[in-house]
Design an enzyme around this catalytic site. Sequence first.
Site, PDB file in Angstrom:
ATOM      1  N   HIS A  99      -4.448 -13.900  10.831  1.00 47.40           N
ATOM      2  CA  HIS A  99      -4.951 -13.707   9.266  1.00 47.40           C
ATOM      3  C   HIS A  99      -5.341 -15.163   8.925  1.00 47.40           C
ATOM      4  O   HIS A  99      -5.195 -16.095   9.590  1.00 47.40           O
ATOM      5  CB  HIS A  99      -3.618 -13.656   8.480  1.00 47.40           C
ATOM      6  CG  HIS A  99      -2.992 -12.215   8.226  1.00 47.40           C
ATOM      7  ND1 HIS A  99      -3.154 -11.615   7.254  1.00 47.40           N
ATOM      8  CD2 HIS A  99      -2.366 -11.842   9.123  1.00 47.40           C
ATOM      9  CE1 HIS A  99      -2.418 -10.350   7.397  1.00 47.40           C
ATOM     10  NE2 HIS A  99      -1.802 -10.340   8.807  1.00 47.40           N
ATOM     11  N   HIS A 111       5.581 -10.270   2.053  1.00 48.59           N
ATOM     12  CA  HIS A 111       4.958 -10.164   3.229  1.00 48.59           C
ATOM     13  C   HIS A 111       5.554  -8.489   3.381  1.00 48.59           C
ATOM     14  O   HIS A 111       6.547  -8.200   3.790  1.00 48.59           O
ATOM     15  CB  HIS A 111       5.327 -10.632   4.572  1.00 48.59           C
ATOM     16  CG  HIS A 111       5.030 -10.162   5.785  1.00 48.59           C
ATOM     17  ND1 HIS A 111       5.362 -10.557   6.906  1.00 48.59           N
ATOM     18  CD2 HIS A 111       3.767  -9.436   6.071  1.00 48.59           C
ATOM     19  CE1 HIS A 111       4.667  -9.762   7.904  1.00 48.59           C
ATOM     20  NE2 HIS A 111       3.712  -9.399   7.331  1.00 48.59           N
ATOM     21  N   ASP A 160       0.955 -11.753   1.883  1.00 45.04           N
ATOM     22  CA  ASP A 160       0.363 -10.700   2.975  1.00 45.04           C
ATOM     23  C   ASP A 160       0.847  -9.261   2.264  1.00 45.04           C
ATOM     24  O   ASP A 160       1.825  -8.694   2.592  1.00 45.04           O
ATOM     25  CB  ASP A 160       0.793 -10.684   4.384  1.00 45.04           C
ATOM     26  CG  ASP A 160       0.181  -9.497   5.131  1.00 45.04           C
ATOM     27  OD1 ASP A 160      -0.561  -8.838   4.609  1.00 45.04           O
ATOM     28  OD2 ASP A 160       0.712  -9.527   6.323  1.00 45.04           O
ATOM     29  N   GLU A 203      12.564 -12.172   9.405  1.00 45.63           N
ATOM     30  CA  GLU A 203      11.565 -13.492   9.153  1.00 45.63           C
ATOM     31  C   GLU A 203      12.148 -14.232   8.125  1.00 45.63           C
ATOM     32  O   GLU A 203      12.975 -13.977   7.257  1.00 45.63           O
ATOM     33  CB  GLU A 203      10.118 -12.518   8.581  1.00 45.63           C
ATOM     34  CG  GLU A 203       9.633 -11.518   9.860  1.00 45.63           C
ATOM     35  CD  GLU A 203       8.147 -11.405   9.286  1.00 45.63           C
ATOM     36  OE1 GLU A 203       7.774 -11.786   8.231  1.00 45.63           O
ATOM     37  OE2 GLU A 203       7.544 -10.491   9.966  1.00 45.63           O
ATOM     38  N   GLU A 221       5.786 -14.898   8.070  1.00 45.10           N
ATOM     39  CA  GLU A 221       6.227 -14.500   9.384  1.00 45.10           C
ATOM     40  C   GLU A 221       6.587 -15.634  10.256  1.00 45.10           C
ATOM     41  O   GLU A 221       6.199 -15.708  11.218  1.00 45.10           O
ATOM     42  CB  GLU A 221       4.744 -13.863   9.943  1.00 45.10           C
ATOM     43  CG  GLU A 221       5.211 -12.830  11.015  1.00 45.10           C
ATOM     44  CD  GLU A 221       4.002 -11.809  11.487  1.00 45.10           C
ATOM     45  OE1 GLU A 221       3.902 -11.763  12.740  1.00 45.10           O
ATOM     46  OE2 GLU A 221       3.421 -11.391  10.638  1.00 45.10           O
ATOM     47  N   TYR A 254      15.342  -7.531  13.489  1.00 45.62           N
ATOM     48  CA  TYR A 254      13.967  -8.147  13.145  1.00 45.62           C
ATOM     49  C   TYR A 254      14.188  -8.956  11.879  1.00 45.62           C
ATOM     50  O   TYR A 254      14.412  -8.391  10.693  1.00 45.62           O
ATOM     51  CB  TYR A 254      12.852  -7.111  12.992  1.00 45.62           C
ATOM     52  CG  TYR A 254      11.600  -7.910  12.841  1.00 45.62           C
ATOM     53  CD1 TYR A 254      11.034  -8.234  13.919  1.00 45.62           C
ATOM     54  CD2 TYR A 254      10.956  -7.787  11.531  1.00 45.62           C
ATOM     55  CE1 TYR A 254       9.435  -8.593  13.624  1.00 45.62           C
ATOM     56  CE2 TYR A 254       9.747  -8.439  11.409  1.00 45.62           C
ATOM     57  CZ  TYR A 254       9.200  -8.744  12.348  1.00 45.62           C
ATOM     58  OH  TYR A 254       7.849  -9.443  12.065  1.00 45.62           O
ATOM     59  N   ASP A 306      -4.566  -9.923   2.182  1.00 42.95           N
ATOM     60  CA  ASP A 306      -3.875 -11.134   1.709  1.00 42.95           C
ATOM     61  C   ASP A 306      -4.462 -11.231   0.359  1.00 42.95           C
ATOM     62  O   ASP A 306      -5.552 -11.283   0.176  1.00 42.95           O
ATOM     63  CB  ASP A 306      -4.080 -12.402   2.631  1.00 42.95           C
ATOM     64  CG  ASP A 306      -3.668 -12.389   3.912  1.00 42.95           C
ATOM     65  OD1 ASP A 306      -2.309 -12.798   4.187  1.00 42.95           O
ATOM     66  OD2 ASP A 306      -4.151 -11.946   4.813  1.00 42.95           O
TER      67      ASP A 306
END
Length: 290
Positions: A273, A153, A188, A98, A56, A96, A233
């Site tokens: 997390h 993720h 994740d 990451e 992230e 968006y 996770d």
Amino acid sequence: MFSSVLLLVLCFHGAMSLKICSFNIQSFGENKMSKPEVLEVIVKCIARCDITLVMEIKDVKERAFPQLVTHLNRESSRRTDEVGYVISERLGRKSYKEQYGFIYRRRLVSVKAVYQYLDAQIGDEDVFSREPFVVWFSSPRTATKDFVIIPIHTTPEKAVREIDELYDVFQDTKQQWTTAENFIIMGDFNAACGYVPKKQWGNIRLRSDKSFLWLTEDTMDTTVKESTSCAYDRIVLHGENMIQAVDPASMEVFDFKSAFGLTEDQALDVSDHFPVAITVRAPRRKNFKT
């Protein structure tokens, strides 16, 4: 006799275990780097590990992660603890995006190769919101001399499909790197609570194929909020040597809130997390005759 004892000592000190961690640092970027109290906790969490997968990373300017590595090296008390890093391109759909990043201790491991998985299987394209950025590490001092880490993720609402598709990523990576035998799949997964109902586990090949060892129990909690208890996770192993090199009891969820005496709000400023980790054993010591 002296030379035999010296050889034993050198072999013992040359072999080391390796702590491998996975940490979703929620919305990591320049904002968190600018907060000393938040940065201090992040640094302490990563400093516990020899390899850390960071997820992230949301930083359009792509400055925060290299700054984090620079800060880690500046804070280190010994040059032998210097860390390096590899990072993916910005991954995602539309605006968006990451990144996946790996921070690793240079004296213990090195990067053999990296591979950005292309999510373009015919008839099954664009399954992943953030395609895995696969890294092959060399680890000469541990029981497993090299291993591949496949990070993920998932998008929560698509978790079942994305976790299942990791099986295809594993197969594709084996085709790319034909000599790779040891694998760690971690990150994740969002593999709990409402995102992966119990009845769906049978449809996930990574779970139904018994050659994969899931070290993370479905009942564990990797979330910071006291009001939630979800095993989001996960860490999964593949390969006989890899499985033998990791003691399942080494699997841990690092509760930095309790460890550093934080309030829930202070902990949530760091992430929602907790990091998860495993330890790869050092080679078993051989008996030397004197």
